[in-house]
Design an enzyme around this catalytic site. Sequence first.
Site, mmCIF file in Angstrom:
data_model
loop_
_atom_site.group_PDB
_atom_site.id
_atom_site.type_symbol
_atom_site.label_atom_id
_atom_site.label_comp_id
_atom_site.label_asym_id
_atom_site.label_seq_id
_atom_site.Cartn_x
_atom_site.Cartn_y
_atom_site.Cartn_z
ATOM 1 N N THR A 68 0.827 -1.211 0.000
ATOM 2 C CA THR A 68 0.000 0.000 0.000
ATOM 3 C C THR A 68 0.862 1.261 0.000
ATOM 4 O O THR A 68 0.538 2.242 -0.678
ATOM 5 C CB THR A 68 -0.947 -0.009 1.213
ATOM 6 O OG1 THR A 68 -1.724 -1.219 1.178
ATOM 7 C CG2 THR A 68 -1.892 1.182 1.174
ATOM 8 N N ASP A 108 -3.111 -2.040 -5.233
ATOM 9 C CA ASP A 108 -2.243 -2.696 -4.251
ATOM 10 C C ASP A 108 -2.645 -4.150 -4.009
ATOM 11 O O ASP A 108 -2.278 -4.749 -3.004
ATOM 12 C CB ASP A 108 -2.198 -1.910 -2.929
ATOM 13 C CG ASP A 108 -3.452 -2.061 -2.089
ATOM 14 O OD1 ASP A 108 -4.504 -2.470 -2.632
ATOM 15 O OD2 ASP A 108 -3.396 -1.751 -0.874
#
Length: 210
Positions: A17, A85
């Site tokens: 992330t 992600d």
Amino acid sequence: MKYNFVTIEGNIGAGKTTLAHLLSKHYNARLILEEFADNPFLPKFYENPKQFAFPLELFFMAERYKQLKELLHTQDLFNSITISDYLFTKCLLFAKVNLPADEFRLYQNLFDIIHQQLVQPELLIYLHSPVSRLQQNIRKRNRSYEQQIADDYLFSIQETYTQYIKQHNIKTLFIDASNADFLGNEKHLQIVIEALDKEYEQGQHYITLP
């Protein structure tokens, strides 16, 4: 950048992330982040994996499909690049580790029906970190339900990812993230940005950070 749809993957605590945020900011790209916190079965799964693995994985698959279907099939006139992600196939990889054989066969049948309806990324960035570093990152981000994750579980996830990538010859930037610091070390981020400006053949292309 040479690619319009890039996905970042890796084990729990690999830094997916963080890198996705930084790349989306650099390219002014649309950002797709996994909404894992909305899964009500996640804390229950870590307490009782056998009982809650199947509803956990079903919930994740449904939510990931819904999110990707909506975002990737909606025209975005302002952003031609998309950074995610997570890879939808992670549904299958985690299910393979978490589910018994009979439940996994049922899950895989559902996955195969859904998976073919989604747009696939042009390039995968895979962050590979040793389990000791993953555990360090997990402790640092301090999500209560993650603090008891066993090393063996992380090893299993890691092995499942790497086998899948190699078996399917996926176009992958395989990054040794053992000492990665994308937030604090601009050089690390710049290496990834420079790598994204190149064309790659199918298969794995290895990058080591200084």
